[in-house]
Design a protein around this motif. Sequence first.
Motif, mmCIF file in Angstrom:
data_model
loop_
_atom_site.group_PDB
_atom_site.id
_atom_site.type_symbol
_atom_site.label_atom_id
_atom_site.label_comp_id
_atom_site.label_asym_id
_atom_site.label_seq_id
_atom_site.Cartn_x
_atom_site.Cartn_y
_atom_site.Cartn_z
ATOM 1 N N VAL A 1 0.847 -1.192 0.000
ATOM 2 C CA VAL A 1 0.000 0.000 0.000
ATOM 3 C C VAL A 1 0.889 1.252 0.000
ATOM 4 C CG1 VAL A 1 -1.810 1.275 1.204
ATOM 5 C CG2 VAL A 1 -1.764 -1.233 1.324
ATOM 6 N N PRO A 2 0.819 2.082 -1.029
ATOM 7 C CA PRO A 2 1.570 3.339 -1.011
ATOM 8 C C PRO A 2 1.058 4.246 0.115
ATOM 9 C CG PRO A 2 0.869 2.786 -3.245
ATOM 10 C CD PRO A 2 0.146 1.853 -2.326
ATOM 11 N N LYS A 3 1.977 4.967 0.746
ATOM 12 C CA LYS A 3 1.577 5.853 1.833
ATOM 13 C C LYS A 3 0.672 6.980 1.353
ATOM 14 C CE LYS A 3 5.394 5.046 5.052
ATOM 15 N NZ LYS A 3 6.520 5.640 5.814
ATOM 16 N N SER A 4 0.702 7.244 0.060
ATOM 17 C CA SER A 4 -0.130 8.307 -0.502
ATOM 18 C C SER A 4 -1.555 7.843 -0.801
ATOM 19 C CB SER A 4 0.500 8.837 -1.793
ATOM 20 O OG SER A 4 0.666 7.782 -2.744
ATOM 21 N N SER A 5 -1.862 6.584 -0.510
ATOM 22 C CA SER A 5 -3.188 6.037 -0.830
ATOM 23 C C SER A 5 -4.282 6.733 -0.039
ATOM 24 C CB SER A 5 -3.233 4.541 -0.519
ATOM 25 O OG SER A 5 -2.275 3.824 -1.249
ATOM 26 N N PRO A 6 -5.471 6.926 -0.638
ATOM 27 C CA PRO A 6 -6.600 7.480 0.112
ATOM 28 C C PRO A 6 -7.045 6.507 1.201
ATOM 29 C CG PRO A 6 -7.298 6.738 -2.068
ATOM 30 C CD PRO A 6 -5.801 6.672 -2.057
ATOM 31 N N VAL A 7 -7.736 7.036 2.193
ATOM 32 C CA VAL A 7 -8.173 6.232 3.335
ATOM 33 C C VAL A 7 -8.982 5.021 2.893
ATOM 34 C CG1 VAL A 7 -9.658 6.234 5.377
ATOM 35 C CG2 VAL A 7 -8.107 8.154 4.964
ATOM 36 N N GLU A 8 -9.849 5.209 1.917
ATOM 37 C CA GLU A 8 -10.704 4.110 1.468
ATOM 38 C C GLU A 8 -9.888 2.968 0.886
ATOM 39 O OE1 GLU A 8 -10.961 7.247 0.538
ATOM 40 O OE2 GLU A 8 -12.762 7.925 1.617
ATOM 41 N N GLN A 9 -8.798 3.307 0.210
ATOM 42 C CA GLN A 9 -7.950 2.273 -0.391
ATOM 43 C C GLN A 9 -7.187 1.504 0.689
ATOM 44 O OE1 GLN A 9 -4.562 3.204 -3.199
ATOM 45 N NE2 GLN A 9 -6.097 2.514 -4.677
ATOM 46 N N ILE A 10 -6.731 2.215 1.707
ATOM 47 C CA ILE A 10 -6.066 1.551 2.829
ATOM 48 C C ILE A 10 -7.039 0.589 3.501
ATOM 49 C CG2 ILE A 10 -5.018 1.908 5.097
ATOM 50 C CD1 ILE A 10 -3.944 4.582 4.043
ATOM 51 N N GLY A 11 -8.273 1.027 3.691
ATOM 52 C CA GLY A 11 -9.287 0.162 4.294
ATOM 53 C C GLY A 11 -9.563 -1.068 3.449
ATOM 54 N N ALA A 12 -9.629 -0.880 2.135
ATOM 55 C CA ALA A 12 -9.876 -2.021 1.239
ATOM 56 C C ALA A 12 -8.744 -3.032 1.330
ATOM 57 C CB ALA A 12 -10.032 -1.525 -0.194
ATOM 58 N N ALA A 13 -7.512 -2.533 1.407
ATOM 59 C CA ALA A 13 -6.356 -3.420 1.521
ATOM 60 C C ALA A 13 -6.408 -4.209 2.821
ATOM 61 C CB ALA A 13 -5.064 -2.610 1.439
ATOM 62 N N MET A 14 -6.729 -3.531 3.934
ATOM 63 C CA MET A 14 -6.778 -4.196 5.231
ATOM 64 C C MET A 14 -7.865 -5.276 5.257
ATOM 65 S SD MET A 14 -4.299 -2.719 6.688
ATOM 66 C CE MET A 14 -3.702 -2.616 4.977
ATOM 67 N N ARG A 15 -9.014 -4.951 4.731
ATOM 68 C CA ARG A 15 -10.105 -5.943 4.718
ATOM 69 C C ARG A 15 -9.738 -7.158 3.886
ATOM 70 N NH1 ARG A 15 -13.322 -1.199 5.059
ATOM 71 N NH2 ARG A 15 -13.190 -0.869 2.805
ATOM 72 N N ALA A 16 -9.109 -6.922 2.743
ATOM 73 C CA ALA A 16 -8.714 -8.043 1.882
ATOM 74 C C ALA A 16 -7.732 -8.959 2.600
ATOM 75 C CB ALA A 16 -8.099 -7.509 0.589
ATOM 76 N N VAL A 17 -6.716 -8.377 3.233
ATOM 77 C CA VAL A 17 -5.693 -9.184 3.901
ATOM 78 C C VAL A 17 -6.287 -9.931 5.092
ATOM 79 C CG1 VAL A 17 -3.521 -9.111 5.170
ATOM 80 C CG2 VAL A 17 -3.806 -7.718 3.120
ATOM 81 N N LEU A 18 -7.123 -9.265 5.864
ATOM 82 C CA LEU A 18 -7.748 -9.922 7.017
ATOM 83 C C LEU A 18 -8.699 -11.035 6.591
ATOM 84 C CD1 LEU A 18 -8.412 -6.798 9.264
ATOM 85 C CD2 LEU A 18 -6.788 -8.648 9.722
ATOM 86 N N ASP A 19 -9.175 -10.963 5.352
ATOM 87 C CA ASP A 19 -10.011 -12.031 4.805
ATOM 88 C C ASP A 19 -9.189 -13.109 4.120
ATOM 89 O OD1 ASP A 19 -12.381 -10.933 5.707
ATOM 90 O OD2 ASP A 19 -12.781 -9.842 3.845
ATOM 91 N N GLY A 20 -7.864 -13.034 4.236
ATOM 92 C CA GLY A 20 -6.995 -14.066 3.681
ATOM 93 C C GLY A 20 -6.611 -13.863 2.238
#
Length: 226
Positions: free
Chosen positions: A110-129
Amino acid sequence: MTTGFHILIADDHPLMRGALSHAVSSELTDITIHEAGSLGGAIATIEDCRKQGRDIDLVLLDLHMPGMNGFTGLFTLRASYPDIPVTIVSASQDMPVVRRAIEYGAAAFVPKSSPVEQIGAAMRAVLDGEMWMPDWARDAIENSPEKDANTDIAAKISQLTPQQLRVLNMLTEGKLNKQIAYELDVTEATIKAHVSAILRKLSVHSRTQAVIVARELLLQEPALDA
């Protein structure tokens, strides 16, 4: 919404930790956030949580904080805690860095410049395996899937145990066996055995050659790193 997770944010910049904490908290519910400013601090936090009977479910990891030595820190975390997914959060958007992060065991980039929504999408995906990376990175990797010398290095490094990775890290820093033994609280004979195993697994014949291999995992500092 994903709930009930413990997330560790490992970044040496307090402002970035705060920004990531805010982003994650605004996107995920019922989570506990832990923070660390170095690789050693991240490992200590994971161990402290385990002593208290809980596990870290996800690590957000900066590649340029103290103790990382480039991708060596990622290898160390993955070898020490293979059940904890790691998301690289980096100021760099260079494709070689993204590709190596994924090849070396990260579940997301995840690039540090990513919008909040993109960071959230990444976290949800990883937590879902699942794995996650920006569309531009995914397209580039899929359109250029060939392996290179870094892939071979990754395969060799991945054979090292967590303790051997720590020893290799210290060899890269120019430390002698005696110094390494003192810092790891083991005998010098134990360190010599680790070094022999490292040389064998990396298919090299000297400490110098092992250090050269390890330095392939180093990174240049990004021009701008929040």
